[in-house]
Design an enzyme around this catalytic site. Sequence first.
Site, PDB file in Angstrom:
ATOM      1  N   ASP A  28       0.808  -1.229   0.000  1.00 45.52           N
ATOM      2  CA  ASP A  28       0.000   0.000   0.000  1.00 45.52           C
ATOM      3  C   ASP A  28       0.837   1.274   0.000  1.00 45.52           C
ATOM      4  O   ASP A  28       0.501   2.255   0.667  1.00 45.52           O
ATOM      5  CB  ASP A  28      -0.958   0.019   1.215  1.00 45.52           C
ATOM      6  N   GLY A  30       1.602   2.897  -2.830  1.00 44.94           N
ATOM      7  CA  GLY A  30       1.323   3.688  -4.028  1.00 44.94           C
ATOM      8  C   GLY A  30       2.104   3.215  -5.245  1.00 44.94           C
ATOM      9  O   GLY A  30       2.434   4.009  -6.129  1.00 44.94           O
ATOM     10  N   LYS A  31       2.367   1.896  -5.298  1.00 49.47           N
ATOM     11  CA  LYS A  31       3.043   1.329  -6.489  1.00 49.47           C
ATOM     12  C   LYS A  31       2.228   1.592  -7.740  1.00 49.47           C
ATOM     13  O   LYS A  31       2.767   1.809  -8.806  1.00 49.47           O
ATOM     14  CB  LYS A  31       3.141  -0.210  -6.368  1.00 49.47           C
ATOM     15  N   GLY A  55      -5.125  -4.847  -4.135  1.00 49.23           N
ATOM     16  CA  GLY A  55      -6.249  -4.020  -4.564  1.00 49.23           C
ATOM     17  C   GLY A  55      -5.719  -2.736  -5.131  1.00 49.23           C
ATOM     18  O   GLY A  55      -4.853  -2.110  -4.523  1.00 49.23           O
ATOM     19  N   HIS A  56      -6.136  -2.385  -6.321  1.00 47.77           N
ATOM     20  CA  HIS A  56      -5.732  -1.076  -6.816  1.00 47.77           C
ATOM     21  C   HIS A  56      -6.934  -0.317  -7.347  1.00 47.77           C
ATOM     22  O   HIS A  56      -7.816  -0.878  -7.964  1.00 47.77           O
ATOM     23  CB  HIS A  56      -4.598  -1.146  -7.843  1.00 47.77           C
ATOM     24  N   THR A 141      -6.565 -11.281   4.082  1.00 46.85           N
ATOM     25  CA  THR A 141      -7.634 -10.650   3.297  1.00 46.85           C
ATOM     26  C   THR A 141      -8.767 -11.636   3.000  1.00 46.85           C
ATOM     27  O   THR A 141      -9.736 -11.277   2.342  1.00 46.85           O
ATOM     28  CB  THR A 141      -7.084 -10.130   1.956  1.00 46.85           C
ATOM     29  N   GLN A 255       1.884  -6.499  -2.957  1.00 47.94           N
ATOM     30  CA  GLN A 255       2.171  -6.391  -1.514  1.00 47.94           C
ATOM     31  C   GLN A 255       3.522  -5.684  -1.287  1.00 47.94           C
ATOM     32  O   GLN A 255       3.806  -4.740  -1.979  1.00 47.94           O
ATOM     33  CB  GLN A 255       2.129  -7.770  -0.842  1.00 47.94           C
ATOM     34  N   ALA A 371      -8.058  -1.293   0.021  1.00 53.41           N
ATOM     35  CA  ALA A 371      -8.884  -1.347  -1.187  1.00 53.41           C
ATOM     36  C   ALA A 371      -9.553  -2.721  -1.317  1.00 53.41           C
ATOM     37  O   ALA A 371     -10.587  -2.850  -1.964  1.00 53.41           O
ATOM     38  CB  ALA A 371      -8.037  -1.063  -2.419  1.00 53.41           C
TER      39      ALA A 371
HETATM   40  P1  IMP Z   1      -3.152 -12.711   2.706  1.00 60.44           P
HETATM   41  O1  IMP Z   1      -2.215 -12.256   1.647  1.00 60.44           O
HETATM   42  O2  IMP Z   1      -4.600 -12.445   2.386  1.00 60.44           O
HETATM   43  O3  IMP Z   1      -2.903 -14.114   3.126  1.00 60.44           O
HETATM   44  O4  IMP Z   1      -2.867 -11.831   4.012  1.00 60.44           O
HETATM   45  C1  IMP Z   1      -1.664 -11.940   4.765  1.00 60.44           C
HETATM   46  C2  IMP Z   1      -1.207 -10.566   5.261  1.00 60.44           C
HETATM   47  O5  IMP Z   1      -0.823  -9.769   4.154  1.00 60.44           O
HETATM   48  C3  IMP Z   1      -2.296  -9.781   5.996  1.00 60.44           C
HETATM   49  O6  IMP Z   1      -1.683  -9.022   7.017  1.00 60.44           O
HETATM   50  C4  IMP Z   1      -2.821  -8.850   4.930  1.00 60.44           C
HETATM   51  O7  IMP Z   1      -3.387  -7.689   5.489  1.00 60.44           O
HETATM   52  C5  IMP Z   1      -1.554  -8.544   4.163  1.00 60.44           C
HETATM   53  N1  IMP Z   1      -1.810  -8.161   2.772  1.00 60.44           N
HETATM   54  C6  IMP Z   1      -2.163  -8.966   1.747  1.00 60.44           C
HETATM   55  N2  IMP Z   1      -2.297  -8.262   0.620  1.00 60.44           N
HETATM   56  C7  IMP Z   1      -2.008  -6.993   0.918  1.00 60.44           C
HETATM   57  C8  IMP Z   1      -1.932  -5.791   0.143  1.00 60.44           C
HETATM   58  O8  IMP Z   1      -2.168  -5.754  -1.067  1.00 60.44           O
HETATM   59  N3  IMP Z   1      -1.565  -4.677   0.822  1.00 60.44           N
HETATM   60  C9  IMP Z   1      -1.263  -4.680   2.146  1.00 60.44           C
HETATM   61  N4  IMP Z   1      -1.318  -5.770   2.899  1.00 60.44           N
HETATM   62  C10 IMP Z   1      -1.688  -6.919   2.289  1.00 60.44           C
END
Ligand code: IMP
Length: 509
Positions: A28, A30-31, A55-56, A141, A255, A371
């Site tokens: 998150d 801002g890529k 999510g973007h 998520t 991520q 998002a």
């Molecule tokens: P998962 O990827 O849904 O298994 O979540 C594992 C961890 O990664 C959790 O803390 C999520 O909040 C975090 N996470 C997963 N995708 C994102 C993202 O796109 N941005 C920020 N955190 C993320």
Amino acid sequence: MNSIEIDKLMPDSRQVAVVAVVCLQWGDTGKGKIVDCLADWADIIVRATGGANAGHTIQLDDKVFVFHMVPSGLLHKKTNMIGSGVVLDPRQLLNELEVLGKAGLPWREYLKIAYNAKLVLPHHILLDHLRETEDDCLGTTKRGIGPAYEDHVGRIGLIVNDLLNVQTLESKLKAALKEKVRLFKTYDQKIIKEIMDLPALNSGRYYSPEDIIDIETVVKDYASYGKQLSYMIHDTDSFIKESLYHKKILLEGAQGTMLSIDHGTYPYVTSSDCSLAGLAKGAGLMENDIGVCLGIVKAPYMTRVGRGPFPTEIGGNSSASWCNSNAAIYAGHHRTVKEMEADEYKNIVYEEADEFRKGIWIRMRGDEYGATTGRPRRTGWLDLPLLRYAKKWNKNGIILTKPDVMSGCKIVKICTAYHYNGIRYRFGQNELSAENGSILTTAIPQTEIMKDCSPVYESFPGYPDIRSARSWSGLPSNFKDIVEFIEEKADVKVKAISVGPKRDQIIYL
Ligand code: IMP
């Protein structure tokens, strides 16, 4: 972005065939905007790790789109590729493509999907949800990401190409479900039914009271998704290798490095390697193929969503429990956390606010709400020990994002080191202890250590509004001091600074 600006980011842009954009924090950062700026340069834009957990938000004229599976470069009318490192939810992808189609946006000829990307199936989403009902959950998520990667390394996973062969789909699904169904039957069946009835699982369509997952219906639906996707499915590993050196390739990280399964704050991480190496591999390339890697760093504040250590969190534990519990309390209610906070905390004044409220103020000002899940992102100060660690897994320069959010604040802070204040803890040859006065200047991303690290801060006088600056000389001196401090103390080169959400709000250095 014109060619002069590209030259500033890439010392010899004519030689560069592959550029990677990787977040050096917890995602998150801002890529999306940076990928958007670089998309003009690229011929091929690639997503290579993660899945619908990303999510973007894309704004086109007056329309706002939120995508999870669709690569953010798809609206650029260039070849976009979903690489083999991705866990692909075909239902989610088709829903997003339908939204694009309805908005009259062309995508058909532009999307290529790796035949060997991993599949996210209903049982993965169910398992992710079930785990998140436990008190000691990770705060995922709930998109089935972890369980899908687990099946892959457990050698019972399915790949996208299986959607094209019904018999294979059915037999592999049966094999994958053998152990899972036994496990599902040990849970409270009322909870299983509630989860299976969620829209994320097609509102009960895949539920079977006897077998939990109705294999026949899953096979029928997923084979039909396969038919719809079939002409996009390719051997992308070969395609990308053939494209090297005569096409310009942009790799869009997902991520962040600190959420990497291999290098992040384990176990509070996602299940893919979000560092440069993971990104290259997931795209079908090798790290050496990458000419330039741009590390994205949000500063002077940063965020984390979900559970896990966050030494510089503003408001500490109160912030963490507020952000993590609210997600559950407000999920499914009419008001989102964002709306609720905007209402209840509208009178916060940053300078007067206590730490907890200060964190909320930054979240509201920076619009820091997930998002994908709508969860409030935890806010904290820029953490240099973490940056010193994360840059080891990436290379080249960094891009600072969102400093405009802190414009006008009297004081901002940056963490320069951690003071370890936990129990005696052996780390390899060293023993960390509060009595020893252990100071860490580079993060050790072990939760057992990170949770007992408190930040050592340096404070800086704030800076006025920087949103209209378009050059280094146009930036206020207080802000330039902060940038130079980051460069010197973390031994990084700042290549660009994003000073607002718009495309032209960026300064190349
Ligand atoms: P998962 O990827 O849904 O298994 O979540 C594992 C961890 O990664 C959790 O803390 C999520 O909040 C975090 N996470 C997963 N995708 C994102 C993202 O796109 N941005 C920020 N955190 C993320």
